[in-house]
Design an enzyme around this catalytic site. Structure first.
Site, short mmCIF file in Angstrom:
data_model
loop_
_atom_site.label_atom_id
_atom_site.label_comp_id
_atom_site.label_asym_id
_atom_site.label_seq_id
_atom_site.Cartn_x
_atom_site.Cartn_y
_atom_site.Cartn_z
N THR A 1 0.84 -1.19 0.00
CA THR A 1 0.00 0.00 0.00
C THR A 1 0.88 1.24 0.00
O THR A 1 1.76 1.37 0.83
CB THR A 1 -0.92 -0.03 1.25
OG1 THR A 1 -1.87 -1.06 1.06
CG2 THR A 1 -1.61 1.29 1.48
N ASN B 1 -3.30 -9.74 7.91
CA ASN B 1 -3.00 -8.43 8.50
C ASN B 1 -4.16 -7.73 9.21
O ASN B 1 -4.22 -6.50 9.26
CB ASN B 1 -2.42 -7.49 7.43
CG ASN B 1 -1.15 -8.05 6.81
OD1 ASN B 1 -0.59 -9.01 7.34
ND2 ASN B 1 -0.70 -7.48 5.71
N TYR C 1 -7.33 -7.44 8.49
CA TYR C 1 -8.42 -6.85 7.72
C TYR C 1 -9.63 -7.80 7.72
O TYR C 1 -9.63 -8.82 8.41
CB TYR C 1 -7.93 -6.46 6.32
CG TYR C 1 -6.85 -5.39 6.43
CD1 TYR C 1 -7.17 -4.12 6.91
CD2 TYR C 1 -5.53 -5.66 6.13
CE1 TYR C 1 -6.19 -3.14 7.05
CE2 TYR C 1 -4.54 -4.69 6.28
CZ TYR C 1 -4.88 -3.42 6.74
OH TYR C 1 -3.92 -2.46 6.91
N HIS D 1 -6.97 -11.04 -0.12
CA HIS D 1 -6.24 -10.55 1.06
C HIS D 1 -6.98 -11.02 2.33
O HIS D 1 -8.01 -10.45 2.70
CB HIS D 1 -6.19 -9.03 1.00
CG HIS D 1 -5.27 -8.40 1.99
ND1 HIS D 1 -4.71 -9.07 3.06
CD2 HIS D 1 -4.81 -7.10 2.09
CE1 HIS D 1 -3.94 -8.23 3.76
NE2 HIS D 1 -3.99 -7.05 3.19
N GLY E 1 8.99 -7.20 0.10
CA GLY E 1 8.17 -5.99 0.19
C GLY E 1 9.05 -4.76 0.15
O GLY E 1 9.28 -4.16 -0.91
N ARG E 2 9.56 -4.38 1.33
CA ARG E 2 10.38 -3.16 1.41
C ARG E 2 11.55 -3.16 0.43
O ARG E 2 11.86 -2.13 -0.17
CB ARG E 2 10.80 -2.93 2.85
CG ARG E 2 9.63 -2.46 3.70
CD ARG E 2 9.84 -2.70 5.16
NE ARG E 2 9.91 -4.12 5.48
CZ ARG E 2 9.96 -4.61 6.70
NH1 ARG E 2 9.96 -3.78 7.72
NH2 ARG E 2 10.00 -5.91 6.90
N ARG F 1 -3.80 -14.77 0.70
CA ARG F 1 -2.74 -14.39 1.64
C ARG F 1 -3.21 -14.46 3.08
O ARG F 1 -4.29 -13.96 3.41
CB ARG F 1 -2.27 -12.96 1.34
CG ARG F 1 -1.03 -12.58 2.13
CD ARG F 1 -0.48 -11.24 1.67
NE ARG F 1 0.96 -11.31 1.61
CZ ARG F 1 1.79 -10.35 2.01
NH1 ARG F 1 1.33 -9.22 2.49
NH2 ARG F 1 3.09 -10.50 1.93
N ASN G 1 -3.03 -4.69 13.59
CA ASN G 1 -4.43 -4.29 13.51
C ASN G 1 -5.31 -4.99 14.55
O ASN G 1 -6.50 -5.22 14.32
CB ASN G 1 -5.00 -4.50 12.10
CG ASN G 1 -4.58 -3.38 11.17
OD1 ASN G 1 -4.41 -2.24 11.60
ND2 ASN G 1 -4.39 -3.69 9.90
N GLN H 1 -4.41 -7.46 -5.67
CA GLN H 1 -4.76 -7.92 -4.32
C GLN H 1 -6.12 -7.34 -3.92
O GLN H 1 -6.29 -6.13 -3.79
CB GLN H 1 -3.70 -7.52 -3.28
CG GLN H 1 -3.97 -8.27 -1.97
CD GLN H 1 -3.13 -7.85 -0.80
OE1 GLN H 1 -2.94 -6.66 -0.57
NE2 GLN H 1 -2.63 -8.82 -0.03
#
Ligand SMILES: Cc1cc2nc3c(=O)[nH]c(=O)nc-3n(C[C@H](O)[C@H](O)[C@H](O)COP(=O)(O)O)c2cc1C
Length: 368
Positions: free
Chosen positions: A27, A185, A187, A182, A325-326, A235, A243, A101
């Protein structure tokens, strides 16, 4: 020297890929306003990263209610589909492949980003101890505590499942090669899975079978809309507490889920090691090993990997693909850097979310 498995061609579901690296979903809150529409800048960002075996797009909300943060792109309006088409064209033009995603944030949202200022949708009316990022009507923007959500009515759940199917059809229309559901995490789908955030008493709460029902219905609806399970991934983030989710028994929960998914012939299951957002991940390696024995399909593994640990995970059979990712944020040509054993650029944490080119499309590639 033999080529590392990470850099060898493979097949992911029904898609041929030139290497086993995956760009993790990231994101960046940089869609065009109004309307949360992907545009040329986003297309350029993804084009730069087309060397990945597979790109998973940033989370893209399937409905207006699925949004939790300012400026994240959606995949529900005609403008958004056209915007994503620019992105997929750019990636394909550069020889890459990209999945969308599919994201619904559930209670990790705020009345300021919800249509008509409504309360966010959630399994139960339990407020998360988590922050989101919002924009005020006057244009100012700031961090805010997630709002008190409203529990979805049982009758609303069928519509929600259909929204994932519609988003899948929209993704096909926009030129994506597949979709990733997704369910990680903290959500919406993770909120249904985890015992703490799901206190429903209908067929979608209570027992493990009931808590897992929604994600399995969503996966099935997505496969049906796609017409090819080999273009659908999902995922999860077992042990993740980001979260404000917590599950009483992750081994039992994810063993059950993966066992159910064995019959679905998905492209992959994507396991996100929860070390990127804080939280405890003690016992993760043992859990992953146990889940590896349950699941018969391919795993993508993400979370804190470098070239060496990614190669090790693949060689040991723990995972078949490695997501970064990063490192992909800071290194548009990450795969080339791995190939050459070149140094990786460092990430600038202050430009992750929001803004434009700076910290987005201006990270240098080798030779720039
Ligand atoms: C800026 C940022 C945005 C992220 N956005 C998403 C997202 O949209 N969807 C998702 O599933 N994970 C998201 N993640 C988690 C990443 O996909 C990945 O699992 C995590 O960064 C760990 O991998 P890494 O150590 O290689 O960065 C995000 C992580 C970061 C740092």
């Amino acid at each position: 020297m033999t080529t590392p498995l990470l850099l060898q061609p493979a097949r992911i579901g029904s898609l041929d890929v030139p290497n086993r690296t995956v760009m993790a979903p990231l994101t960046r809150q940089r869609s065009q306003q109004p309307g949360n529409v992907p545009y040329a800048l986003n297309a350029e960002y993804y084009r730069q990263r087309a060397g990945a075996g597979l790109i998973i797009s940033e989370g893209t909300q399937i409905t207006p209610e699925g949004q939790g943060y300012a400026w994240t792109p959606g995949i529900h309006s005609a403008q958004q589909i056209a915007g994503w088409q620019q992105v997929t064209d750019a990636v394909h033009g550069a020889g890459g492949r990209i999945f969308a995603q599919l994201w619904h944030v559930g209670r990790i949202s705020h009345t300021l980003v919800q249509p008509a200022g409504k309360a966010p949708q959630a399994p139960s009316a339990l407020q998360a101890k988590a922050d989101v990022y919002v924009q005020e009507p006057d244009g100012s923007h700031h961090k805010a505590a997630a709002s008190m959500p409203k529990a979805l009515e049982t009758e609303e759940i069928a519509d929600l499942v259909q929204a994932y199917a519609q988003a899948t059809r929209n993704a096909i229309k926009a030129g994506f090669d597949g979709v990733e559901v997704h369910s990680a995490n903290g959500y919406l789908l993770d909120q249904f899975l985890c015992s703490d955030s799901n206190q429903r008493s209908d067929a979608y709460g209570g027992s493990l079978e009931n808590r897992a029902r929604l994600v399995l219905e969503v996966v099935d609806a997505t496969i049906a809309a796609m017409g090819d399970a080999g273009r659908v991934g999902v995922r999860f983030s077992p042990l993740g507490t980001f979260n404000d989710v917590h599950d009483a028994n992750p081994l039992e929960t994810f063993s059950y889920l993966l066992n159910e998914l064995n019959s679905r012939q998905l492209a992959y299951v994507h396991i996100n090691k929860p070390d990127w957002a804080g939280g405890s991940y003690e016992g993760f390696d043992e859990l992953l090993q146990a889940l590896r024995e349950v699941y018969q399909g391919d795993f993508i593994l993400a979370g804190g990997l470098d070239a060496e640990s990614a190669e090790q995970a693949i060689q040991s059979g723990l995972a078949q693909f490695a997501a970064f990712g990063r490192p992909f944020i800071a290194n548009p040509d990450l795969v080339e850097r791995i190939r050459q054993g070149a140094q990786w650029n460092q990430i600038n944490p202050s430009t992750l979310y929001g803004g434009a080119e700076v910290g987005y499309t201006d990270y240098p590639a080798l030779g720039d």
